[in-house]
Scaffold this active site. Structure first.
Site, mmCIF file in Angstrom:
data_model
loop_
_atom_site.group_PDB
_atom_site.id
_atom_site.type_symbol
_atom_site.label_atom_id
_atom_site.label_comp_id
_atom_site.label_asym_id
_atom_site.label_seq_id
_atom_site.Cartn_x
_atom_site.Cartn_y
_atom_site.Cartn_z
ATOM 1 N N ARG A 165 50.524 110.750 70.235
ATOM 2 C CA ARG A 165 51.414 109.822 70.941
ATOM 3 C C ARG A 165 51.076 109.860 72.424
ATOM 4 O O ARG A 165 50.272 110.684 72.868
ATOM 5 C CB ARG A 165 52.903 110.098 70.652
ATOM 6 C CG ARG A 165 53.338 111.506 70.383
ATOM 7 C CD ARG A 165 53.216 112.426 71.542
ATOM 8 N NE ARG A 165 53.812 111.874 72.736
ATOM 9 C CZ ARG A 165 53.459 112.176 73.974
ATOM 10 N NH1 ARG A 165 52.485 113.053 74.205
ATOM 11 N NH2 ARG A 165 54.029 111.644 75.020
ATOM 12 N N GLY A 166 51.716 108.950 73.182
ATOM 13 C CA GLY A 166 51.328 108.791 74.584
ATOM 14 C C GLY A 166 50.336 107.628 74.626
ATOM 15 O O GLY A 166 49.366 107.617 73.852
ATOM 16 N N ALA A 167 50.577 106.674 75.542
ATOM 17 C CA ALA A 167 49.841 105.406 75.486
ATOM 18 C C ALA A 167 48.311 105.564 75.475
ATOM 19 O O ALA A 167 47.635 105.059 74.564
ATOM 20 C CB ALA A 167 50.305 104.507 76.630
ATOM 21 N N ARG A 205 52.533 101.004 66.014
ATOM 22 C CA ARG A 205 53.535 101.087 67.092
ATOM 23 C C ARG A 205 53.344 99.873 68.015
ATOM 24 O O ARG A 205 52.203 99.531 68.358
ATOM 25 C CB ARG A 205 53.368 102.380 67.911
ATOM 26 C CG ARG A 205 53.655 103.643 67.122
ATOM 27 C CD ARG A 205 53.776 104.849 68.034
ATOM 28 N NE ARG A 205 55.065 104.908 68.686
ATOM 29 C CZ ARG A 205 55.361 105.793 69.660
ATOM 30 N NH1 ARG A 205 54.464 106.653 70.069
ATOM 31 N NH2 ARG A 205 56.571 105.804 70.199
ATOM 32 N N GLN A 262 59.857 115.261 73.699
ATOM 33 C CA GLN A 262 58.472 115.378 74.188
ATOM 34 C C GLN A 262 58.413 116.191 75.484
ATOM 35 O O GLN A 262 57.409 116.835 75.774
ATOM 36 C CB GLN A 262 57.879 113.987 74.444
ATOM 37 C CG GLN A 262 57.563 113.191 73.188
ATOM 38 C CD GLN A 262 58.703 112.287 72.789
ATOM 39 O OE1 GLN A 262 59.868 112.589 73.024
ATOM 40 N NE2 GLN A 262 58.393 111.171 72.148
ATOM 41 N N ASP A 302 54.007 102.871 79.263
ATOM 42 C CA ASP A 302 53.426 102.381 78.014
ATOM 43 C C ASP A 302 52.900 100.954 78.149
ATOM 44 O O ASP A 302 51.958 100.563 77.468
ATOM 45 C CB ASP A 302 54.451 102.448 76.882
ATOM 46 C CG ASP A 302 54.632 103.887 76.455
ATOM 47 O OD1 ASP A 302 55.428 104.594 77.100
ATOM 48 O OD2 ASP A 302 53.931 104.316 75.517
ATOM 49 N N ASN A 355 58.597 102.460 79.633
ATOM 50 C CA ASN A 355 58.250 103.868 79.399
ATOM 51 C C ASN A 355 59.358 104.463 78.535
ATOM 52 O O ASN A 355 60.325 103.785 78.172
ATOM 53 C CB ASN A 355 58.102 104.617 80.732
ATOM 54 C CG ASN A 355 57.480 105.995 80.551
ATOM 55 O OD1 ASN A 355 56.438 106.128 79.906
ATOM 56 N ND2 ASN A 355 58.096 107.025 81.077
ATOM 57 N N LYS A 356 59.207 105.725 78.198
ATOM 58 C CA LYS A 356 60.143 106.403 77.300
ATOM 59 C C LYS A 356 61.600 106.151 77.675
ATOM 60 O O LYS A 356 61.940 106.162 78.860
ATOM 61 C CB LYS A 356 59.819 107.905 77.321
ATOM 62 C CG LYS A 356 60.711 108.777 76.476
ATOM 63 C CD LYS A 356 60.787 108.351 75.021
ATOM 64 C CE LYS A 356 59.445 108.265 74.342
ATOM 65 N NZ LYS A 356 59.499 107.587 73.023
HETATM 66 O O1 MRU Z 1 56.938 107.844 72.115
HETATM 67 P P1 MRU Z 1 55.838 108.471 72.928
HETATM 68 O O2 MRU Z 1 55.892 109.952 72.939
HETATM 69 O O3 MRU Z 1 54.482 107.935 72.558
HETATM 70 O O4 MRU Z 1 56.136 107.974 74.416
HETATM 71 C C1 MRU Z 1 55.229 108.332 75.420
HETATM 72 C C2 MRU Z 1 55.628 107.873 76.773
HETATM 73 O O5 MRU Z 1 56.609 107.184 76.957
HETATM 74 C C3 MRU Z 1 54.693 108.216 77.898
HETATM 75 O O6 MRU Z 1 55.394 108.394 79.086
HETATM 76 C C4 MRU Z 1 53.686 107.067 78.083
HETATM 77 O O7 MRU Z 1 53.073 106.747 76.885
HETATM 78 C C5 MRU Z 1 52.653 107.404 79.089
HETATM 79 S S1 MRU Z 1 51.537 108.622 78.499
HETATM 80 C C6 MRU Z 1 50.346 108.890 79.650
#
Ligand code: MRU
Length: 363
Positions: A63-65, A106, A213, A254, A264-265
């Site tokens: 996970r993470g963009a 996703r 996370q 994201d 973002n999250k």
């Molecule tokens: O649901 P996730 O854990 O994939 O969410 C991740 C985030 O919101 C991060 O802040 C974002 O992807 C940036 S990662 C460099």
């Protein structure tokens, strides 16, 4: 200590040797850390199966963009090596179907679609090549995406470190660190770079309900790197800011719309409002590949809604009455006017937005 953690790789790539007839030219698999198991277990998983690649992304094994984009590209290359297509058009058609399967995993992080589109474009620029060569073209493109990701993290780290001073407290949300990329991360890259330069930085890591996370991943990777990190519950951010412990907020992204509105999250928007109230700078760290200029503003960003169990039975423990109504959006959108600056791989971008952003995105 602060070299990129090569935790997301293509294992087994042999790109130089010409394949013998009928021999798979580069038997290999996508290999990565299963982030659902952290911090209690450090487990690697491998796959070359299309359903598994899609499932790893959907379940947040990866996970993470930027990491999702890298995993999608390497996963696509791993799956495509098994193609028995007899023509290049048949091969490319098969890769397109596989890419669509990964794309539905996703919806919010644009890096996923950006990486898949790049892989398909690389193939479509070589439609005359034989299938075995196309397999190599695809793998090379995927490996370039990973290499560029590592370089862009370094660049974000260098630009963002200019904002940090010795002894500062940095508040971050979710995980936008090494585990969210192939390199040093985005929001955490300035922290790693400043630490490397000898500065003492304390990171306040929001726990990040519901999937934690921040406490599971950000705390784990910062501790491993020897960076001072303190976990707080999401609801504590306002109090910690008022106590004067936070000098700057840095988060990842994201997807960023053309006007600078930033997905973002979930919980990021609230932090931006709090930062404004307390006069604390609020920075968004992201590579240019996270900007989606096809979307004019945040209203157009698709927001993933996840299953209710993540909230009412998080990690298997019942925390609400069975059958209660639940709303579980995984991301929120922070309006651009709350963003002090964007820390990108090509430099810091200050307001006015969108004018200054278009200099970076080229539109
Ligand atoms: O649901 P996730 O854990 O994939 O969410 C991740 C985030 O919101 C991060 O802040 C974002 O992807 C940036 S990662 C460099």
């Amino acid at each position: 200590m602060l070299d990129p953690v090569r935790w997301i790789t293509f294992e087994g790539a042999v790109l130089s040797a010409p394949p013998a007839a009928g021999v798979n030219p580069f038997p290999g698999k996508l290999r990565l850390i299963d982030q659902t198991k952290l911090p209690s277990e450090l487990v690697y998983v491998e796959t070359d199966d299309i359903e598994e690649v899609s499932d790893f992304i959907r379940r947040l094994v990866v996970r993470g963009a930027p990491a999702i984009g890298c995993a999608a590209a390497l996963g696509l290359a791993a799956v495509a090596q098994h193609s028995v297509a007899s023509s290049s058009s048949e091969f490319i058609g098969g890769v397109e179907v596989a890419a669509e399967r990964i794309a539905v995993s996703r919806p919010t992080a644009v890096n996923l679609f950006w990486a898949l589109d790049r892989c398909l474009a690389a193939l479509k620029s070589k439609t005359d090549a034989p299938v075995d060569e196309l397999k190599i073209v695809l793998l090379r493109e995927a490996l370039s995406i990973v290499d560029e990701d590592i370089a862009m993290c370094r660049a974000i780290g260098e630009h963002g470190a200019e904002l940090l001073r010795d002894g500062m407290g940095v508040l971050t949300h979710c995980n936008a660190g090494a585990l969210a990329t192939s390199g040093l991360g985005t929001a955490l890259a300035p922290v790693y770079t400043a630490t490397e330069n000898g500065l003492n930085i304390r990171v306040f890591s929001d726990e990040t309900r519901p999937l934690l996370q921040g406490s599971r991943l950000t705390a784990w990777e910062l501790m491993n790197a020897g960076v001072d990190v303190v976990v707080i519950c999401d609801s504590m951010a306002a109090a910690v800011m008022r106590e004067g412990k936070v000098d700057v907020v840095i988060v990842g992204a994201d997807r960023i719309a053309a006007n600078g509105d930033t997905a973002n999250k979930i919980g990021t928007y609230g932090l931006a409002v709090l930062a404004r109230r307390h006069g604390i700078p609020f920075h968004v760290a992201a590579p240019v590949s996270t900007f989606d200029i096809s979307i004019p503003d945040g209203n157009g960003i698709p927001i993933e809604e996840r299953v209710s169990d993540e909230i009412v039975r998080g990690f298997g423990i019942p925390t609400a009455p069975v059958g209660v109504g639940v709303y579980n959006p995984a991301f929120d959108v922070t309006p651009a006017d709350l963003v002090t600056s964007f820390i990108t791989d090509v430099g810091l971008v200050d307001p006015p937005y969108p004018e200054k952003l278009s200099e970076v995105t080229g539109h």
